[in-house]
Design a protein around this motif. Structure first.
Motif, PDB file in Angstrom:
ATOM      1  N   ALA A 282       0.821  -1.218   0.000  1.00  0.00           N
ATOM      2  CA  ALA A 282       0.000   0.000   0.000  1.00  0.00           C
ATOM      3  C   ALA A 282       0.850   1.261   0.000  1.00  0.00           C
ATOM      4  CB  ALA A 282      -0.955   0.000   1.182  1.00  0.00           C
ATOM      5  N   ARG A 283       1.995   1.245  -0.635  1.00  0.00           N
ATOM      6  CA  ARG A 283       2.842   2.429  -0.703  1.00  0.00           C
ATOM      7  C   ARG A 283       3.267   2.718  -2.142  1.00  0.00           C
ATOM      8  NH1 ARG A 283       0.845   3.176   3.400  1.00  0.00           N
ATOM      9  NH2 ARG A 283       1.742   3.856   5.376  1.00  0.00           N
ATOM     10  N   ALA A 284       2.444   2.343  -3.125  1.00  0.00           N
ATOM     11  CA  ALA A 284       2.769   2.629  -4.516  1.00  0.00           C
ATOM     12  C   ALA A 284       2.774   4.132  -4.777  1.00  0.00           C
ATOM     13  CB  ALA A 284       1.783   1.926  -5.449  1.00  0.00           C
ATOM     14  N   ASP A 285       1.980   4.893  -4.033  1.00  0.00           N
ATOM     15  CA  ASP A 285       1.875   6.329  -4.287  1.00  0.00           C
ATOM     16  C   ASP A 285       3.204   7.044  -4.071  1.00  0.00           C
ATOM     17  OD1 ASP A 285       1.879   5.946  -1.548  1.00  0.00           O
ATOM     18  OD2 ASP A 285      -0.113   6.786  -1.215  1.00  0.00           O
ATOM     19  N   VAL A 286       3.918   6.712  -3.007  1.00  0.00           N
ATOM     20  CA  VAL A 286       5.180   7.390  -2.739  1.00  0.00           C
ATOM     21  C   VAL A 286       6.224   7.019  -3.785  1.00  0.00           C
ATOM     22  CG1 VAL A 286       6.112   5.620  -1.176  1.00  0.00           C
ATOM     23  CG2 VAL A 286       6.843   7.991  -0.938  1.00  0.00           C
ATOM     24  N   THR A 287       6.196   5.785  -4.276  1.00  0.00           N
ATOM     25  CA  THR A 287       7.145   5.354  -5.307  1.00  0.00           C
ATOM     26  C   THR A 287       6.917   6.101  -6.608  1.00  0.00           C
ATOM     27  OG1 THR A 287       7.444   3.154  -4.363  1.00  0.00           O
ATOM     28  CG2 THR A 287       7.905   3.407  -6.705  1.00  0.00           C
ATOM     29  N   TRP A 288       5.664   6.114  -7.072  1.00  0.00           N
ATOM     30  CA  TRP A 288       5.390   6.773  -8.348  1.00  0.00           C
ATOM     31  C   TRP A 288       5.559   8.280  -8.240  1.00  0.00           C
ATOM     32  CZ3 TRP A 288       6.079   3.432 -11.754  1.00  0.00           C
ATOM     33  CH2 TRP A 288       5.582   2.131 -11.649  1.00  0.00           C
ATOM     34  N   ALA A 289       5.218   8.859  -7.092  1.00  0.00           N
ATOM     35  CA  ALA A 289       5.414  10.299  -6.918  1.00  0.00           C
ATOM     36  C   ALA A 289       6.899  10.645  -6.963  1.00  0.00           C
ATOM     37  CB  ALA A 289       4.805  10.760  -5.595  1.00  0.00           C
ATOM     38  N   PHE A 290       7.726   9.823  -6.317  1.00  0.00           N
ATOM     39  CA  PHE A 290       9.163  10.079  -6.346  1.00  0.00           C
ATOM     40  C   PHE A 290       9.722   9.940  -7.751  1.00  0.00           C
ATOM     41  CE2 PHE A 290      13.292   7.964  -6.602  1.00  0.00           C
ATOM     42  CZ  PHE A 290      14.103   9.013  -6.204  1.00  0.00           C
ATOM     43  N   LEU A 291       9.365   8.847  -8.442  1.00  0.00           N
ATOM     44  CA  LEU A 291       9.889   8.629  -9.790  1.00  0.00           C
ATOM     45  C   LEU A 291       9.453   9.752 -10.730  1.00  0.00           C
ATOM     46  CD1 LEU A 291       9.452   4.774 -10.237  1.00  0.00           C
ATOM     47  CD2 LEU A 291      11.594   6.041 -10.009  1.00  0.00           C
ATOM     48  N   GLY A 292       8.201  10.204 -10.600  1.00  0.00           N
ATOM     49  CA  GLY A 292       7.741  11.296 -11.446  1.00  0.00           C
ATOM     50  C   GLY A 292       8.493  12.585 -11.170  1.00  0.00           C
ATOM     51  N   ALA A 293       8.685  12.905  -9.883  1.00  0.00           N
ATOM     52  CA  ALA A 293       9.400  14.131  -9.529  1.00  0.00           C
ATOM     53  C   ALA A 293      10.868  14.048  -9.934  1.00  0.00           C
ATOM     54  CB  ALA A 293       9.273  14.384  -8.026  1.00  0.00           C
ATOM     55  N   HIS A 294      11.487  12.905  -9.689  1.00  0.00           N
ATOM     56  CA  HIS A 294      12.899  12.737 -10.025  1.00  0.00           C
ATOM     57  C   HIS A 294      13.118  12.820 -11.534  1.00  0.00           C
ATOM     58  CE1 HIS A 294      17.017  11.427  -9.503  1.00  0.00           C
ATOM     59  NE2 HIS A 294      16.825  10.410 -10.322  1.00  0.00           N
ATOM     60  N   ALA A 295      12.271  12.141 -12.292  1.00  0.00           N
ATOM     61  CA  ALA A 295      12.392  12.183 -13.747  1.00  0.00           C
ATOM     62  C   ALA A 295      12.133  13.591 -14.270  1.00  0.00           C
ATOM     63  CB  ALA A 295      11.417  11.190 -14.378  1.00  0.00           C
ATOM     64  N   GLY A 296      11.121  14.252 -13.713  1.00  0.00           N
ATOM     65  CA  GLY A 296      10.821  15.606 -14.156  1.00  0.00           C
ATOM     66  C   GLY A 296      11.973  16.567 -13.917  1.00  0.00           C
ATOM     67  N   LEU A 297      12.625  16.436 -12.774  1.00  0.00           N
ATOM     68  CA  LEU A 297      13.760  17.310 -12.476  1.00  0.00           C
ATOM     69  C   LEU A 297      14.940  17.042 -13.409  1.00  0.00           C
ATOM     70  CD1 LEU A 297      13.624  17.189  -8.573  1.00  0.00           C
ATOM     71  CD2 LEU A 297      13.200  19.198 -10.006  1.00  0.00           C
ATOM     72  N   LEU A 298      15.195  15.777 -13.700  1.00  0.00           N
ATOM     73  CA  LEU A 298      16.305  15.443 -14.599  1.00  0.00           C
ATOM     74  C   LEU A 298      16.048  15.961 -16.012  1.00  0.00           C
ATOM     75  CD1 LEU A 298      17.225  11.782 -13.536  1.00  0.00           C
ATOM     76  CD2 LEU A 298      18.475  13.886 -13.036  1.00  0.00           C
ATOM     77  N   VAL A 299      14.829  15.771 -16.497  1.00  0.00           N
ATOM     78  CA  VAL A 299      14.492  16.225 -17.844  1.00  0.00           C
ATOM     79  C   VAL A 299      14.508  17.752 -17.914  1.00  0.00           C
ATOM     80  CG1 VAL A 299      12.656  16.313 -19.574  1.00  0.00           C
ATOM     81  CG2 VAL A 299      13.162  14.160 -18.401  1.00  0.00           C
ATOM     82  N   ALA A 300      13.962  18.415 -16.887  1.00  0.00           N
ATOM     83  CA  ALA A 300      13.952  19.875 -16.876  1.00  0.00           C
ATOM     84  C   ALA A 300      15.370  20.442 -16.877  1.00  0.00           C
ATOM     85  CB  ALA A 300      13.182  20.371 -15.653  1.00  0.00           C
ATOM     86  N   ARG A 301      16.252  19.819 -16.115  1.00  0.00           N
ATOM     87  CA  ARG A 301      17.638  20.296 -16.070  1.00  0.00           C
ATOM     88  C   ARG A 301      18.313  20.129 -17.429  1.00  0.00           C
ATOM     89  NH1 ARG A 301      22.824  18.382 -15.166  1.00  0.00           N
ATOM     90  NH2 ARG A 301      24.195  19.845 -14.056  1.00  0.00           N
ATOM     91  N   SER A 302      18.071  19.001 -18.080  1.00  0.00           N
ATOM     92  CA  SER A 302      18.675  18.767 -19.393  1.00  0.00           C
ATOM     93  C   SER A 302      18.150  19.756 -20.422  1.00  0.00           C
ATOM     94  CB  SER A 302      18.396  17.323 -19.845  1.00  0.00           C
ATOM     95  OG  SER A 302      19.075  16.404 -19.020  1.00  0.00           O
ATOM     96  N   LEU A 303      16.853  20.056 -20.377  1.00  0.00           N
ATOM     97  CA  LEU A 303      16.290  21.039 -21.308  1.00  0.00           C
ATOM     98  C   LEU A 303      16.865  22.425 -21.048  1.00  0.00           C
ATOM     99  CD1 LEU A 303      12.550  19.916 -21.358  1.00  0.00           C
ATOM    100  CD2 LEU A 303      14.283  19.536 -23.123  1.00  0.00           C
TER     101      LEU A 303
END
Length: 297
Positions: A174-195
């Motif tokens: 019952a902790r899928a929300d924290v995993t997907w929220a982290f992966l989304g935020a982490h991926a978004g930050l990496l992509v934003a920095r590269s752009l």
């Protein structure tokens, strides 16, 4: 007429008296920790047998033996139930991440992982994820240990398989929300920095195609006993860890940024629980007639 009254009253009263509580719900058939142990064990076997992980079977045996002995000792001292499943999860995670040429330091890391669960607690919850706390403590105390984040390689296929196995675990916990929220935020930050820097998109994709990242997201940050109780709190916590990891990596230029960020952000969990309260997670609810036993796992 008298004979008809009792059935009617029972019918009216029954829905009220059968209100289900957390203590009356039937127990889950499988404890999610069993799946986690199986997944981590398979990863370790695959890594040693096929990927050539830099970990000796003797060192792995020392770590696993040390966490079980430490767990049994602490349970005896505190008069709580001995819980080997939680200890094995911590031990297997250390086997996958911790690297050292000293068997004594490997055993010390295992003992610290278990000791942290019993000694560092706020409101009945662990302050640090046991594996994360032990790794950070050893990195601070000695220069003879290190973390091997790139040992799985960066193949998208293996990362996908690892994510699939981890997804089974976090959904049952019952902790899928924290995993997907982290992966989304982490991926978004990496992509934003590269752009922002004008880098090709292949650079953030390469960083995301990491078995170590998936292991962190699905098996460490998702620990139900160290994450906030409410969903809103867990999502906030995941974003904080992702932002902290980016700052540590790209501003402070430190290695193992996510491990450091998780350790620091874990200190904020009691405050998040206070501001955004929610129901406390329990690994297994006892079935009818079973008593819930005290356990710090």
């Amino acid at each position: 007429m008298t004979l008809l009254v009792a059935p009617v009253e029972q019918t009216l009263i029954a829905p009220v008296t059968r209100v289900e509580t957390s203590a009356s719900l039937p127990a889950r058939r499988w404890d999610p920790r069993i799946y986690q142990i199986a997944t981590l064990g398979c990863l370790l076997a695959y890594g040693i047998g096929w990927l050539g992980f830099d970990v000796e079977p003797r060192t792995a045996a020392i770590i696993l033996g040390a966490v079980l002995v430490a767990q049994a000792t602490a349970a005896h001292v505190t008069r709580t139930r001995f819980e080997p499943r939680s200890a094995l999860i911590s031990g297997l995670s250390l086997c996958l991440l911790l690297r050292t040429g000293s068997p004594e330091l490997a055993a010390a890391a295992a003992v610290l992982a278990i000791a942290g669960k019993f000694l560092l607690r706020v409101g009945g919850k662990h302050v640090f994820n046991p594996t994360n706390g032990a790794l950070i403590a050893m990195l601070l105390l000695t220069d003879q240990v290190w973390v091997s984040p790139g040992q799985w390689g960066s193949t998208a296929i293996f990362a996908f398989l690892l994510a699939s196995a981890g997804g089974l675990v976090v959904n049952r916990a019952a902790r899928a929300d924290v995993t997907w929220a982290f992966l989304g935020a982490h991926a978004g930050l990496l992509v934003a920095r590269s752009l922002w820097l004008g880098d090709p998109v292949v650079i953030p994709l390469h960083r995301l195609a990491s078995g170590a990242l998936v292991l962190f997201a699905f098996f460490m940050i998702s620990d139900p006993r160290t994450t906030p109780d409410s969903r809103a709190g867990r999502i906030l916590f995941a974003i904080l860890v992702a932002v902290g990891g980016s700052l540590i990596q790209f501003r402070l230029f430190q290695t193992n940024p996510l491990l450091w960020s998780l350790a620091v952000c874990s200190l904020a969990v009691p405050l998040i629980d206070r501001l955004l309260p929610g129901r406390r997670y329990e690994w297994a609810a006892p079935g009818p007639g079973r008593r819930r036993e005290r356990s710090p796992s």
